[in-house]
Write a protein that holds these residues in place. Structure first.
Motif, short mmCIF file in Angstrom:
data_model
loop_
_atom_site.label_atom_id
_atom_site.label_comp_id
_atom_site.label_asym_id
_atom_site.label_seq_id
_atom_site.Cartn_x
_atom_site.Cartn_y
_atom_site.Cartn_z
N ILE A 80 -2.70 2.92 -4.25
CA ILE A 80 -1.81 4.07 -4.22
C ILE A 80 -2.65 5.30 -3.98
O ILE A 80 -3.61 5.59 -4.71
CB ILE A 80 -1.04 4.24 -5.55
N VAL A 81 -2.31 5.99 -2.91
CA VAL A 81 -3.04 7.22 -2.61
C VAL A 81 -2.15 8.41 -2.95
O VAL A 81 -0.98 8.44 -2.56
CB VAL A 81 -3.41 7.26 -1.11
N PHE A 82 -2.70 9.34 -3.70
CA PHE A 82 -1.97 10.57 -3.98
C PHE A 82 -2.51 11.67 -3.10
O PHE A 82 -3.73 11.80 -2.96
CB PHE A 82 -2.12 10.96 -5.45
N THR A 83 -1.61 12.43 -2.52
CA THR A 83 -2.08 13.51 -1.67
C THR A 83 -1.14 14.69 -1.79
O THR A 83 0.06 14.53 -2.02
CB THR A 83 -2.19 13.07 -0.20
N MET A 114 8.53 14.88 -4.89
CA MET A 114 7.55 13.91 -4.39
C MET A 114 8.14 13.16 -3.21
O MET A 114 9.36 13.07 -3.06
CB MET A 114 7.23 12.86 -5.46
N THR A 115 7.25 12.62 -2.42
CA THR A 115 7.70 11.75 -1.34
C THR A 115 6.86 10.49 -1.38
O THR A 115 5.64 10.54 -1.52
CB THR A 115 7.54 12.44 0.02
N TYR A 123 2.17 14.08 4.87
CA TYR A 123 1.87 12.74 5.32
C TYR A 123 3.11 12.26 6.04
O TYR A 123 4.22 12.70 5.72
CB TYR A 123 1.59 11.86 4.10
N ASP A 124 3.02 11.36 6.99
CA ASP A 124 4.25 10.89 7.62
C ASP A 124 4.05 9.58 8.34
O ASP A 124 3.89 9.51 9.54
CB ASP A 124 4.78 11.95 8.59
N LYS A 125 4.06 8.52 7.53
CA LYS A 125 3.83 7.21 8.11
C LYS A 125 4.53 6.18 7.24
O LYS A 125 4.49 6.27 6.03
CB LYS A 125 2.31 6.92 8.12
N LYS A 185 0.86 -1.17 0.00
CA LYS A 185 0.00 0.00 0.00
C LYS A 185 0.90 1.22 0.00
O LYS A 185 1.79 1.35 0.83
CB LYS A 185 -0.88 -0.01 1.24
N LEU A 186 0.69 2.10 -0.95
CA LEU A 186 1.61 3.23 -1.11
C LEU A 186 0.88 4.56 -0.99
O LEU A 186 -0.29 4.69 -1.34
CB LEU A 186 2.26 3.18 -2.49
N VAL A 187 1.62 5.52 -0.50
CA VAL A 187 1.12 6.89 -0.50
C VAL A 187 2.17 7.76 -1.17
O VAL A 187 3.34 7.67 -0.86
CB VAL A 187 0.86 7.39 0.93
N VAL A 188 1.72 8.55 -2.14
CA VAL A 188 2.64 9.47 -2.79
C VAL A 188 2.22 10.89 -2.45
O VAL A 188 1.10 11.30 -2.75
CB VAL A 188 2.64 9.27 -4.32
N GLU A 189 3.14 11.57 -1.79
CA GLU A 189 2.86 12.96 -1.44
C GLU A 189 3.51 13.83 -2.49
O GLU A 189 4.69 13.69 -2.78
CB GLU A 189 3.45 13.25 -0.06
N SER A 190 2.69 14.70 -3.09
CA SER A 190 3.22 15.49 -4.19
C SER A 190 2.52 16.83 -4.25
O SER A 190 1.31 16.91 -4.04
CB SER A 190 2.99 14.72 -5.49
#
Length: 848
Positions: free
Chosen positions: A763-766, A781-782, A770-772, A737-742
RNA sequence: GGAUGUUUAGCUCAGUUGGGAGAGCAUCGCCUUUACACGGCGGGGGUCAGGGGUUCGAGCCCCUUAACAUCCACCA
């Protein structure tokens, strides 16, 4: 439809004959600029080895590349009669039949030699064809052709008239087995074990004796003096007296000259003018006689008393025994010394005083040093050439052979007067010189005589000077330098613009390939095993210019695997086209980032490859292409393109197909000079193609530009996610499960590609902070991996990243804080470093 | 004696005006994913021969030492 597997044999089948029959090898298109080369003519003595394969492949790559770049390429083939080498082989064959050349006589022997030539020329032609060389056979030459022979006679006569060829009695290197004179460079020196004999030379009218040491007692019959150094206190009182030669009891004057080394041996040296070049020089200085103690069979001569007719080595042994019996042997020392051997027969050469023909080198060499404009690649070989020219001796050009260009000198039977003539002299009062010329005398004219010189033929005007000559460094002296001075003397121009020098091929342990070691490798065997394209690729890549290479079977196999990779990627692209494929016009600016990215990389690659090809840096060129094929194309784009090809967007599908074809087309054209057979096969399978790849044009780099950093980030993320799974022992298809902070939403297909390549389940884009989980910061991007990750793991990863970024920031700052760097470095470089610093700083603050 | 080249991962070798150490083979782990098992993905492994210097920065430039290789010239 292409086979599933790349089969070199099948691919190579018929192509050479097809090219040849279409006339693609024939030069002469006057609408284009000429590019010309002459092949270094192989000797007609045997089959070609890997060295030839290497040498000719380099030329063929150049020829094929230049042709695609729009030149009228002439690559002129031919062979060398190779005087000594061929005659030795023919004589050996005759010997097995129990006949000597003297049994046959000159004319009959030459018939045999021509038979030999025809047989071996056939072999060589077959091998050239196997190697795929685009040689212009309509212009093939042989060094004994009439037009070349005329050039040889013309050169001989002209140099003779100018006083640059003379006949004289000098010490030359004599090959007693082949019974001919040799030039200095045809002698190879080896460390041989030998003996140093110390003899007593009694002083006439005294009880004293002089100790003289020699390695060659058999030449004592030719001694005319004993020399000491005038400053040698030991012998000062003996100068002017006489010593008894223990070999023949003759009295020898004791003379003094600075030449004698006080330290060496006993400081007293015997002088044998007819059998040693240094002693000969002394004899000139002091007007000494030059008795010859050996005949042309290296047997002892009339002046040797009871040893007359004896072999030189037998005589040595017998004479030493005799001297020992006489009580005049002091001691025998074992030594190792350098002994000259004939390059061809390998026997020990005998320095002999003989009347021979010579080229006076000094004026020609000086002219070459002053006027040569040949550009050696790599440049260091220019030094090699110049150094040799600076120290060159006169060139002994007469050979006591039959196979070759007969010396065009005639002697008046009565007066002995010499007449040199380009035309044959039939006057019965004259008799022609029996000798022939050194093979290299004619080879030296190769670049221009093959084009019709001394006549001003159209070919000569168009293709001379040659554009390039390719050869190994071991024949710079034999051939390259002689072409240069003859060319400057006779055409007033350097024979070629560039001279590309390559190394020698060795076995896998680095040893020279030789018959005696039995470590030679037949190119034909390699071709049978891996195909000629793989051999060609191996020979011309993965090495630095001018360096030797080792033959390593695994490397040829690796080359073959690379070609198979190209084969399969092309096959895949072709199979994915579908029935409906039609190439479409696309606008670069309207493409998706992934397509833009691969096109930018393609064009960067074309630019780099073309640049290196142009500089003859085939290793570097192939390296860039290789990286593009594997990384950018096969590993990345090919896989990404599947998303579109398996999708629903028919319009874009055609664009992707068009681009895929464009890419493989460029790859095929770039690999073509290296591997022409597989390239032609693949090229013919393209939806649009000409009759042959040989009439194609080389790909041209387009200047595409755009910000494709998101594509690079995507690839980086994919790489890190794969790595993450391996190090955490997760299955490759484990769904993370991925989160991409951009800050900004990345390009449309970003998610699709990331999912496909990493099997992510979500994949969640936000745009929010975010910090987990595991954190990968890329500046823009992170990426976060949300999974069961331990605290320690996270900390470890974080510490690693911070350390890396800090060191990079330090590096960047160091550079940017330096006024010298900011002022002097290229602007782009400074900007690049500033950009990097910014990004690194941002990423660091993200982590902290 | 003179000249040139080489010394970079276990092996064989690349490394483009000095600017984040690479390839093949070997090795380890995972993967029979529909171009390729002659394959894919990932990893481990290098004080770039030693020393000194120049530089903000050296595998790369300069000096020096060593080992190896080759060529040229050589003493009988």
């Amino acid at each position: 439809m292409l086979d599933k597997r790349y089969d070199p044999k099948k691919v190579e089948q018929g192509k050479y004959d097809f090219w040849k029959s279409k006339g693609y090898f024939t030069a002469g298109d006057k609408t284009k600029n000429p590019f010309s080369m002459v092949i270094p003519p192989p000797n007609v003595t045997g089959k070609l080895h890997l060295g030839h394969a290497w040498n000719t492949t380099v030329q063929d790559i150049t020829a094929r590349y230049k042709k695609l770049k729009g030149y009228d390429v002439l690559w002129l083939p031919g062979m060398d009669h190779a005087g000594i080498a061929t005659q030795a082989k023919v004589e050996e064959k005759l010997r097995k039949e129990g006949i000597s050349r003297y049994d046959l006589g000159r004319e009959k022997f030459l018939e045999k030699a021509w038979e030999w030539k025809h047989e071996y020329a056939k072999n060589i032609h077959e091998q050239w064809a196997k190697m795929g060389l685009m040689l212009d056979y309509t212009r093939e030459r042989f060094t004994l052709d009439e037009n070349l022979s005329r050039a040889v006679r013309h050169v001989f006569k002209t140099l003779y008239d100018k006083g640059l060829i003379y006949r004289g009695e000098r010490i030359i290197n004599y090959d007693p087995e082949l019974k001919t004179a040799l030039s200095n460079i045809e002698v190879e020196y080896f460390d041989d074990p030998g003996k140093f004999y110390y003899f007593k030379y009694p002083i006439v009218g005294s009880k004293e004796y002089l100790t003289v040491a020699t390695t060659r007692p058999e030449t004592m019959f030719g001694d005319v003096a004993v020399f000491v150094n005038p400053n040698d206190k030991r012998y000062k009182h003996l100068i002017g007296q006489k010593a008894i030669n223990p070999a023949n009891e003759e009295e020898l004057p004791i003379m003094a000259d600075e030449y004698v080394d006080i330290e060496f041996g006993t400081g007293a040296m015997k002088c044998t003018p007819a059998h040693d070049p240094n002693d000969f020089a002394l004899s000139e200085k002091y007007h000494l006689a030059r008795p010859k103690c050996m005949d042309l069979d290296a047997k002892m001569s009339d002046i040797c008393g009871k040893y007359k007719g004896m072999d030189r080595y037998e005589c040595r042994e017998a004479l030493v025994k005799q001297i020992e019996k006489d009580g005049r042997l002091i001691k025998i020392e074992d030594i190792v010394h350098q002994v000259g051997h004939s390059e061809r027969s390998h026997t020990v050469v005998e320095p002999m005083l003989l009347k021979q023909w010579f080229v006076k080198m000094r004026p020609l060499a000086d002219q070459a040093l002053e006027k040569s404009s040949v550009n050696f690649v790599p440049t260091r070989f220019n030094h090699t050439f110049r150094q040799w020219m600076e120290n060159v001796d006169d060139w002994c050009i007469s050979r006591q052979l039959w196979w070759g260009h007969r010396i065009p000198a005639y002697y008046n039977k009565q007066t002995g007067e010499i007449l040199v003539s380009e035309e044959e002299i039939t006057d019965p009062n004259y008799v022609q010189d029996e000798d022939v010329l050194d093979t290299w005398f004619s080879s030296a004219l190769w670049p221009f005589a093959t084009l019709g010189w001394p006549e001003e033929t159209p070919d000569f005007k168009r293709y001379f000077p040659n554009s390039l000559l390719v050869t190994a460094y071991d024949i710079i002296f034999f051939w390259v330098s002689r072409m240069i001075f003859d060319s400057l003397e006779f055409t007033k121009e350097s024979p070629f613009k560039d001279c590309l020098i390559h190394g020698l091929i060795r076995d896998s342990k680095g040893r020279k390939m030789s018959k005696s070691l039995g470590n030679g490798i037949d190119p034909i065997d390699v071709i049978d095993k891996y195909g000629v394209d793989a051999l060609r690729y191996f020979l011309t890549t993965g090495s630095a210019p001018g360096q030797d290479i080792r033959y390593i079977d695994e490397k040829v196999a690796a080359s073959s695997n690379y070609l198979n990779k190209i084969w399969n990627s092309v096959r895949y692209v072709l199979e994915s086209l579908g029935e409906s494929y039609k190439p479409v016009d696309y606008k670069f600016n309207e493409l998706a980032p992934v397509e833009k990215h691969i096109l930018i990389r393609l064009n960067e690659t074309i630019k780099a490859v073309d640049g290196y090809m142009n500089k003859y840096e085939y290793s570097m060129a192939s390296n860039y292409l290789y990286n593009f094929v594997y990384d950018d194309f096969c590993s990345n784009y090919l896989e990404m393109s599947k998303v579109t090809l398996q999708g629903e967007n028919e319009e874009y599908k055609n664009i992707v197909r068009t681009i895929l074809i464009e890419i493989v087309r460029s790859i095929i054209l770039m690999i073509y000079p290296f591997a022409p057979f597989i390239a032609e096969e693949l090229y013919q399978a393209l939806p649009e193609h000409k009759e042959s790849i040989m009439i194609e044009t080389y790909p041209e780099a387009k200047k595409y530009q755009d910000d494709v950093s998101e594509v690079e980030l995507l690839m980086k993320m994919i790489g890190e996610l794969r790595n993450y799974k391996v190090t955490n022992k997760l299955a490759p298809n484990y769904a993370l499960k991925l989160v991409v902070e951009s800050e900004n939403q990345p390009f449309d297909e970003f998610e699709t590609y990331l999912k496909r390549f990493t099997f992510a389940k979500e994949i969640v884009f936000t745009s929010k902070h975010y910090d987990k989980g595991m954190k990968y910061a890329y500046g823009k991007m992170t990426l976060y991996i949300e999974d069961e990750i331990s605290k320690e793991e996270l900390e470890e990863k974080r510490a690693r990243d911070i350390a890396f970024l800090e060191s990079e920031i330090k590096r960047c700052e160091g550079m940017l804080n330096n006024p010298n760097f900011v002022a002097r470095a290229p602007k782009e470089k400074v900007e690049l470093e500033q950009k990097k610093l910014e990004e690194f700083k941002k990423r660091l603050s993200d982590l902290k």
